[in-house]
Structures are given as structure tokens and as C-alpha cells.
Write an enzyme that holds these catalytic residues in place. Structure first.
Site, PDB file in Angstrom:
ATOM      1  N   ASP A 508      -7.517   4.792   5.136  1.00  0.00           N
ATOM      2  CA  ASP A 508      -7.473   5.023   3.684  1.00  0.00           C
ATOM      3  C   ASP A 508      -6.391   6.059   3.372  1.00  0.00           C
ATOM      4  O   ASP A 508      -6.259   7.074   4.083  1.00  0.00           O
ATOM      5  CB  ASP A 508      -8.826   5.523   3.176  1.00  0.00           C
ATOM      6  CG  ASP A 508      -8.850   5.663   1.661  1.00  0.00           C
ATOM      7  OD1 ASP A 508      -8.928   4.609   0.993  1.00  0.00           O
ATOM      8  OD2 ASP A 508      -8.771   6.802   1.179  1.00  0.00           O
ATOM      9  N   ASN A 516      -0.788   7.395  -8.167  1.00  0.00           N
ATOM     10  CA  ASN A 516      -0.755   6.489  -9.317  1.00  0.00           C
ATOM     11  C   ASN A 516      -0.677   7.257 -10.620  1.00  0.00           C
ATOM     12  O   ASN A 516       0.050   6.867 -11.550  1.00  0.00           O
ATOM     13  CB  ASN A 516      -1.998   5.591  -9.321  1.00  0.00           C
ATOM     14  CG  ASN A 516      -1.895   4.473  -8.271  1.00  0.00           C
ATOM     15  OD1 ASN A 516      -0.778   4.059  -7.948  1.00  0.00           O
ATOM     16  ND2 ASN A 516      -3.027   4.019  -7.764  1.00  0.00           N
ATOM     17  N   ASP A 525       2.253   0.989  -5.715  1.00  0.00           N
ATOM     18  CA  ASP A 525       2.478  -0.284  -5.019  1.00  0.00           C
ATOM     19  C   ASP A 525       3.550  -0.146  -3.958  1.00  0.00           C
ATOM     20  O   ASP A 525       3.432  -0.698  -2.845  1.00  0.00           O
ATOM     21  CB  ASP A 525       2.888  -1.360  -6.030  1.00  0.00           C
ATOM     22  CG  ASP A 525       1.752  -1.724  -6.982  1.00  0.00           C
ATOM     23  OD1 ASP A 525       0.580  -1.400  -6.641  1.00  0.00           O
ATOM     24  OD2 ASP A 525       2.026  -2.342  -8.023  1.00  0.00           O
ATOM     25  N   GLU A 552      -6.449   0.937  -1.688  1.00  0.00           N
ATOM     26  CA  GLU A 552      -5.573   1.651  -0.785  1.00  0.00           C
ATOM     27  C   GLU A 552      -6.119   1.686   0.640  1.00  0.00           C
ATOM     28  O   GLU A 552      -5.641   2.470   1.463  1.00  0.00           O
ATOM     29  CB  GLU A 552      -5.374   3.085  -1.304  1.00  0.00           C
ATOM     30  CG  GLU A 552      -6.590   3.997  -1.252  1.00  0.00           C
ATOM     31  CD  GLU A 552      -7.513   3.814  -2.446  1.00  0.00           C
ATOM     32  OE1 GLU A 552      -8.428   4.608  -2.606  1.00  0.00           O
ATOM     33  OE2 GLU A 552      -7.323   2.823  -3.228  1.00  0.00           O
TER      34      GLU A 552
END
Length: 640
Positions: A508, A516, A525, A552
Site C-alpha cells: 500500500d 491526490n 495516477d 493504491e
């Protein structure tokens, strides 16, 4: 010197003359006593060389005389001259015959011939001037070597001296016909006659054997039942003739006289059986008359049954049954042939001629055998001539039928060839039309194939895209979650089967939400793509699988990997991501990951799911422990 007077000489002369006359009278009386009531055959060197003894033959009228002493006790009145009826009987026992031969002046050698090879027993007593000098037993109930002369017929040689009277007494026992042709021969003439007779018999038997063997070969080559039955008929006829002439006993079974006693009751029904089966085929009764067909088959069955029954019953009864049965069959077959000839069947006329010939010969032989006809010929002569003509006629019938069948086959072959030619022309036309049609069809197929290839190429491209969409995560380029789930189950089964450890890594991105929020979703992304690329580069084995698990998070499957190996791979990945230089709009994006590991040998179908849950728990511990860490799941760590 003392002179005898004529007066004293006359009584002595008269006395001597009386003695001479008395001696002559006594000799004549003795000679007459020796030949009482029976004239003797008077022989000299000028006599004919073939003398039939029928006119000098006498028969004993008393029955059941077993031996010669008993016979000699019988009075002269019990003898009478033989008549033809005496020798035309079937089955005789203890029959006594006699005749005498006298040679007044010459030395001679003669042979007594009894020309009936089928007599069972002949005991011949030979007397010279009333004294027994020899007794000889002959007949086909004894082995062939017991005969005085090795001949098909019964021969007895003897020599005559001047003034001797030879008397012959014959005791005859036979189950068959008596048929007693007694002939006195000179040796030279008998030799010539026997040579000629043997030549005739050999030609007749050889002719039948040649036809029979030839027909047998034709039957074997062509599979024809007609030739098979004809071969059986002719060969059995040849054996019958050889038996009647005494040839079989001499050359085939000379040491087995019991065969001689049963062969005729066996072979004659066999001849008729094959004859009936041959008739069925040659007249084509199967196609022309079913009633005649059934009659022939029934009579053939009866014939073969009689062949195995008659040898075991009384010979005289068997002979009479055979005579009546053969005559009946010949009459029936003659009627059948006449009916078929009347119906217009081609082969029936010639066949009928052969049947009529055989029927007439059978009637004459049977009449002679039974004493109906008083003809001075051997009883077998008519039937042998009839059989020979009948065999030749049947061979001609068979040849005509074979020729007809050959012509019919040729016509059928010609028709078949013409039909084949028509079929060939039709086929060529069909092939030509088919070729033109195939050419047009091939052109159309090529056009359609080209269109289909283009369509298939486009479809393949679409399928590849769909496959990639179904297995590849569109953002990161690694495998998606569905692939991971299927692979997890498969690798779990391999681990269970091979008892090898399997490792799961749950990864993770630390503080991905801040990326973000601070730099935007496009930056997030971009970050996911770089991390996915780094993960793929650091997994060296083709069996290892990296996939995007969600958001993620990434999940990695390491087959056949223990705890140490899993920790080593996880640390490599963590460090590689930690040193990544990620920029977005001239801003450096610091990035770390937390990794949870679970390792075990799978022991059930549910175990892979448990491993996944354990890796997720280890990931949680790594997050809680300060992030940018690798944490291996253990029961102790879960308890803490």
C-alpha cells in the site's frame, strides 16, 4: 531139345487170351466205376484251348453236407446235371459241384478258371483216378495271397498224364450271386485272354478315374456343385467297377477281406446318392420343378442312409434291396428327364438318353442276376456298358451346361462392360460439370475467404483488446484483481499438491490521499503507474505475479517462496520505491510503501483466502508501526 506139340500149345494160348480179356474188362469196369453216371471231358492235344464246363458239371441235390467224407457216402443218384437255374441264385451254402477230365493219350497242362471274383468261399478237392491229391481254399473271404495263382479271378493249375482221370469237387459258400462261369484253359490262351481282359478293365476304370479327377479339379477351381457331385458319382462308379472286376481286392485291400464283403453294399447306394444330387443340379430342378427337387433330395438321403445300413445286414437281402432300389431310382430319373425334355429343357433330352441307356442295362443285369433272362453273357456286362455310355452322356450334358453357363457369363460380362462404358461417359460428363462448378465455387470461396480473413483479423484484434481489458489493469498495466483471484486459487492448489510454501505480499502506498489532494488525481495516477512499473521490474521469476488489488494497493504472489525469500523480495521492492524520483509539475513527490507478508504451505481450499487476510493484517501492522516498513505475519504479532 524137346519139342512141344501143337496139341499141348493150344490150351496155354487160350488161357492167356482169356486173361488178357478179363484184365481189359476189369480196367474198363474200374474206369466206369470211377466215373459212374458222369461223363468226363475227354482231352487231347488237339482239343480246343477254351472249354466251358457247364455241360459236364453236376450238382449234389442233398443239402447240409459239410465235408468230403460225408459227400462220398451219398449215392450216385443224388447227383444231377447242372441247369442254368442252379447258378442264378443269390446266396448259397454248402453247394457241391463236380466234373471230371480224362486224358487218354497225351501229357497236358491246363488251368481251371472260375471267373467270378466276388465268390466268398470255394473249397476245391482234386482227385486223380479216385485218390485225393489236393484240397485248395479260395474266395474273397481270404486274403489275396492265399490264391493258387495271383489273379483277379480264381485260377487252379494242374497237369494231366495219359490214362489219368481227374475229378474236381467244389464246395461253394457265398452271400452274393452264384454266377459260376467254369472254363478250362490252356496256359497260353488264358494268359492272352487275361491280358486283354485286364487291358479292357484298366481302360474302363482309368477312363472313369480320369473323368472323375478332372471333374473334381474343375469343382475345386470353380466351386461348382454340379462338378462336385458328378466327380463323386464317377469316382464311386470307378471303385464299384474295380471291385466287381476284382481289381480293388488285389491292389487296394488285399489283406482286408472283410472290406471286400461290405464294399458293394456301401458303394452302390453311394453311387445313387451322388447320381441323384447331380441330377438335381444338371436339370436345374430348383428353378423348374420343386416337387422333383424334393423327390431327388429324399431319395439321395435314403441312398446315403442305405450306404451305412446295408453293410451290416444279410448280404443276399442287401443285394436284392439294392437291385430294386437302383431300378426304382433309374425309372424315376428317366421319368423326370422325360418330363423336363417335354417341357423344353435343352439338357434334359441328352440326359434322358443316358438315363434310358442305364435303365435298360440295369434291367438286363438284374434279369440275368435274378434268372429272368436266359442270356449267355456275364451279368455285369450289360450294366458296365450302360454305365460307360451313361457317364459319357452325363459328361456331354455337363459340358453343354458348362458351355451355356460360360456363354451366359460372357453375355453378362459384355452387358456389364457396356453399362460400365455408359457409366464412364456419364461420370466424365458429371466430372466435367463438377469441375466447372468447383471452379466457380472455388473462386467464390476465395473471395469469401479473403473477406473472412479480414473479418477474422479485425475480430482477433478486438479479442486481444478485450482480453487485455479483462486481464490488465488499464491504468497501471499490471494484472487486475480478477486475474489475481484466479491465480491465487491455482497456486494454492500447486502448493498443496507439491507441499511447497507460497508467499503473498500486500503493498500500500503511504499517504497516497495527500498526493491526490496536493497534486491532483492525475499526479496520483502517474504515481500508480511508476510504482507498478517498478514492481514489475523487481520481480525476476516468470511465475511471480503482480496485480493491482484496488485503489493504491497492489498484491504480489510469490510461488515456492519461504519467509526469508519473501522478506528479501519485499525489502528490495520497498527500497526501490523509496529512492524513486517522481516529479509532477516541477514538484518532487516523496513516496514510500508499506508491505505485509504472509507465508505458508497451503493445506485446504480455503487456505489461500486466509493467507490473503493474514497479509492484509501484516500490512495493517506495518502501517501502524510507522509506515515504509515490511511486516511478516505471525500469530504473536496478531496477538499483540
Amino acid at each position: 531139345m524137346r519139342l512141344i506139340s501143337p496139341a499141348s500149345y493150344q490150351p496155354k494160348l487160350l488161357f492167356g487170351l482169356v486173361l488178357v480179356i478179363l484184365s481189359w474188362v476189369l480196367i474198363c469196369q474200374a474206369h466206369a466205376a470211377a466215373n459212374q453216371n458222369q461223363p468226363a471231358v475227354r482231352l487231347s492235344n488237339s482239343s480246343i484251348t477254351q472249354i466251358k464246363l457247364t455241360d459236364w458239371l453236376f450238382i449234389q441235390t442233398q443239402n447240409d453236407i459239410k465235408d468230403l467224407p460225408t459227400l462220398e457216402q451219398q449215392p450216385a443218384s443224388t447227383w444231377r446235371k447242372v441247369i442254368r437255374k442252379d447258378t442264378q441264385v443269390i446266396g448259397v451254402k454248402d453247394m457241391w459241384l463236380r466234373f471230371s477230365i480224362y486224358s487218354p493219350d497225351d501229357f497236358q497242362t491246363r488251368i481251371l478258371a472260375i471267373d467270378n471274383p466276388l465268390l466268398d468261399s470255394i473249397v476245391l478237392y482234386h482227385k486223380i483216378n479216385g485218390s485225393l491229391v489236393a484240397s485248395t481254399q479260395m474266395g474273397d473271404s481270404l486274403a489275396f495271397e492265399n490264391r493258387p495263382l495271383q489273379s483277379n479271378t480264381f485260377l487252379f493249375p494242374f497237369a494231366l498224364k495219359p490214362g489219368e482221370t481227374h475229378q474236381f469237387l467244389l464246395k461253394i459258400d457265398s452271400n452274393g450271386s452264384l454266377n459260376l462261369p467254369l472254363v478250362l484253359w490252356s496256359p497260353n490262351d488264358l494268359t492272352q485272354v487275361i491280358e486283354t481282359q485286364n487291358l479292357n478293365h484298366g481302360l474302363q476304370i482309368g477312363f472313369l478315374v480320369a473323368i472323375g479327377v478332372f471333374s473334381l479339379f474343375i469343382a475345386l477351381a470353380s466351386g461348382s456343385f454340379s462338378f462336385s457331385y458328378y466327380s463323386g458319382y464317377v469316382l464311386s462308379l470307378a471303385l464299384l467297377m474295380a471291385t466287381i472286376y476284382g481289381v480293388s481286392f488285389r491292389y487296394l485291400w488285399p489283406d482286408w477281406p472283410h472290406v471286400q464283403n461290405v464294399i458293394i453294399p456301401f458303394i452302390i447306394p453311394l453311387v445313387m446318392g451322388f447320381n441323384l444330387m447331380f441330377t438335381e443340379k444338371v436339370l436345374l430342378l430348383k428353378y423348374h420343378n420343386l416337387q422333383m427337387l424334393r423327390a431327388c433330395r429324399i431319395l439321395a438321403a435314403i441312398s446315403f442312409i442305405l450306404a451305412f445300413i446295408l453293410p451290416f445286414i444279410s448280404y443276399s437281402i442287401a443285394i436284392k434291396l439294392m437291385i430294386y432300389f437302383v431300378t426304382l431310382v433309374c425309372v424315376i430319373l428317366t421319368i423326370f428327364a422325360a418330363m423336363q425334355a417335354w417341357a423344353g429343357q435343352r439338357n434334359a433330352r441328352l440326359y434322358g438318353f443316358g438315363r434310358v441307356t442305364l435303365l435298360i442295362s440295369c434291367i438286363f443285369s438284374a434279369g440275368i442276376y435274378l434268372g429272368i433272362f436266359d442270356i449267355n453273357i456275364a451279368l455285369q456286362t450289360p450294366i458296365m456298358l450302360g454305365v460307360t455310355l451313361e457317364v459319357i452322356t452325363m459328361a456331354a450334358v455337363l459340358a453343354i451346361r458348362y458351355n451355356d453357363e460360360r456363354k451366359a457369363k460372357l453375355r453378362i460380362q459384355q452387358q456389364a462392360l457396356e453399362q460400365a462404358e455408359r457409366l464412364r461417359v456419364t461420370r466424365e460428363e458429371s466430372l466435367k460439370a463438377e469441375a466447372e462448378s468447383n471452379e466457380r465455387l472455388e473462386q467464390m470461396v476465395q473471395e469469401r475467404t479473403l473477406e473472412l480473413e479480414i473479418t477474422l483479423r479485425e475480430l482477433n484484434e478486438v479479442n486481444q483488446k478485450l482480453t487485455e481489458q479483462n486481464t490488465i489493469d488499464s491504468l497501471t498495466g499490471v494484472k487486475n484483481r480478477s486475474v489475481f483471484d484466479r491465480r491465487l486459487i491455482a497456486e494454492g492448489r500447486i502448493s498443496r499438491r507439491q507441499q511447497t510454501p507460497m508467499a503473498l505480499l500486500m503493498l500500500d502506498i503511504d499517504k497516497f490521499k495527500n498526493i491526490n489532494d496536493q497534486y491532483g488525481h492525475l499526479a496520483g495516477d502517474h504515481t500508480l503507474q511508476i510504482i507498478a512499473h517498478s514492481l514489475s521490474e523487481n520481480l525476476k521469476r516468470p511465475t511471480d505475479l503482480v496485480s493491482r488489488f484496488g485503489g493504491e494497493e497492489f498484491a504480489i504472489i510469490l510461488p515456492n517462496t519461504d519467509e526469508d525469500g519473501a522478506m528479501q523480495v519485499a525489502e528490495i521492492i520497498r527500497k526501490a520505491i523509496e529512492v524513486l524520483n517522481i516529479k509532477w509539475d516541477s514538484h518532487d513527490i516523496p513516496l514510500t510503501v508499506s508491505i505485509g507478508i504472509s507465508v505458508a504451505i497451503v493445506d485446504s481450499d480455503d487456505h489461500p483466502t486466509i493467507l490473503l487476510d493474514q497479509a492484509d493484517k501484516a500490512l495493517y501492522l506495518a502501517k501502524r508501526g510507522g509506515r515504509n516498513k515490511v511486516c511478516l505475519y505471525s500469530a504473536e504479532s496478531e496477538a499483540s
